[in-house]
Scaffold this active site. Sequence first.
Site, PDB file in Angstrom:
ATOM      1  N   ILE A 109       0.887  -1.164   0.000  1.00  0.00           N
ATOM      2  CA  ILE A 109       0.000   0.000   0.000  1.00  0.00           C
ATOM      3  C   ILE A 109       0.921   1.209   0.000  1.00  0.00           C
ATOM      4  O   ILE A 109       1.847   1.282   0.805  1.00  0.00           O
ATOM      5  CB  ILE A 109      -0.921   0.060   1.238  1.00  0.00           C
ATOM      6  CG1 ILE A 109      -1.918  -1.104   1.242  1.00  0.00           C
ATOM      7  CG2 ILE A 109      -1.667   1.395   1.297  1.00  0.00           C
ATOM      8  CD1 ILE A 109      -2.828  -1.138   2.463  1.00  0.00           C
ATOM      9  N   ALA A 110       0.673   2.132  -0.913  1.00  0.00           N
ATOM     10  CA  ALA A 110       1.491   3.350  -0.953  1.00  0.00           C
ATOM     11  C   ALA A 110       0.626   4.518  -1.395  1.00  0.00           C
ATOM     12  O   ALA A 110      -0.260   4.370  -2.242  1.00  0.00           O
ATOM     13  CB  ALA A 110       2.670   3.188  -1.902  1.00  0.00           C
ATOM     14  N   GLU A 158       3.274  -8.010   6.073  1.00  0.00           N
ATOM     15  CA  GLU A 158       4.500  -7.680   6.784  1.00  0.00           C
ATOM     16  C   GLU A 158       4.691  -6.173   6.688  1.00  0.00           C
ATOM     17  O   GLU A 158       4.414  -5.579   5.647  1.00  0.00           O
ATOM     18  CB  GLU A 158       5.726  -8.367   6.169  1.00  0.00           C
ATOM     19  CG  GLU A 158       5.768  -9.864   6.344  1.00  0.00           C
ATOM     20  CD  GLU A 158       5.125 -10.636   5.201  1.00  0.00           C
ATOM     21  OE1 GLU A 158       4.959 -11.856   5.348  1.00  0.00           O
ATOM     22  OE2 GLU A 158       4.783 -10.026   4.174  1.00  0.00           O
ATOM     23  N   ASN A 161       7.985   1.347  10.912  1.00  0.00           N
ATOM     24  CA  ASN A 161       6.928   2.094  10.223  1.00  0.00           C
ATOM     25  C   ASN A 161       5.700   2.253  11.127  1.00  0.00           C
ATOM     26  O   ASN A 161       4.694   1.555  10.979  1.00  0.00           O
ATOM     27  CB  ASN A 161       6.562   1.409   8.902  1.00  0.00           C
ATOM     28  CG  ASN A 161       5.712   2.289   8.017  1.00  0.00           C
ATOM     29  OD1 ASN A 161       5.095   3.248   8.467  1.00  0.00           O
ATOM     30  ND2 ASN A 161       5.673   1.951   6.737  1.00  0.00           N
ATOM     31  N   TYR A 180      -2.948  -0.183  10.283  1.00  0.00           N
ATOM     32  CA  TYR A 180      -3.398  -1.576  10.296  1.00  0.00           C
ATOM     33  C   TYR A 180      -4.097  -1.919  11.610  1.00  0.00           C
ATOM     34  O   TYR A 180      -5.127  -2.597  11.612  1.00  0.00           O
ATOM     35  CB  TYR A 180      -2.218  -2.518  10.038  1.00  0.00           C
ATOM     36  CG  TYR A 180      -1.578  -2.295   8.680  1.00  0.00           C
ATOM     37  CD1 TYR A 180      -2.341  -2.158   7.529  1.00  0.00           C
ATOM     38  CD2 TYR A 180      -0.197  -2.198   8.554  1.00  0.00           C
ATOM     39  CE1 TYR A 180      -1.752  -1.936   6.292  1.00  0.00           C
ATOM     40  CE2 TYR A 180       0.400  -1.992   7.319  1.00  0.00           C
ATOM     41  CZ  TYR A 180      -0.385  -1.855   6.197  1.00  0.00           C
ATOM     42  OH  TYR A 180       0.197  -1.639   4.978  1.00  0.00           O
TER      43      TYR A 180
END
Length: 149
Positions: free
Chosen positions: A72-73, A106, A111, A118
């Site tokens: 995801i970015a 992962e 981060n 999440y």
Amino acid sequence: MEISIREMREEDLDRVMEIEKKAFTPPWSREAFLLELTKNLLAKYIVAVIDGDVAGYGGIWLILDEGHITNIAVDEKYRGLGIGNKLLEGLIQLCIDRNIRAMTLEVRKSNEIAKSLYKKYGFKEYGIRPKYYQDNNEDAIIMWKSIQF
């Protein structure tokens, strides 16, 4: 400003690569994304679009009754607008639509922003992959989420 979520298309790849190169070390190659879109039958990729511009993307592999989030970015100029939330919600919905029972991913141990996102959606830390990231040997945190129907 309206954020729409749709399936990633080949014509999105130039923009996706711009975001990828800024977001990840090392970045995936264009060829890797193309293979995911055209050859990997387990892979699903989505993009977030604002005013016609791809602002972010997310991917998942749907394997039996599990979804493994690959990436995801969000483009740095669009961060803080809830796009990561929308992308994660889109990936969760893909799983719900396909009766997927659990999701995993992962994430770099350092981060904190991603881990917080999440956790907000019910992912829990379940283990560590030591020295998972090749660029700096950083550990990865393994996270899981059960999906309730």
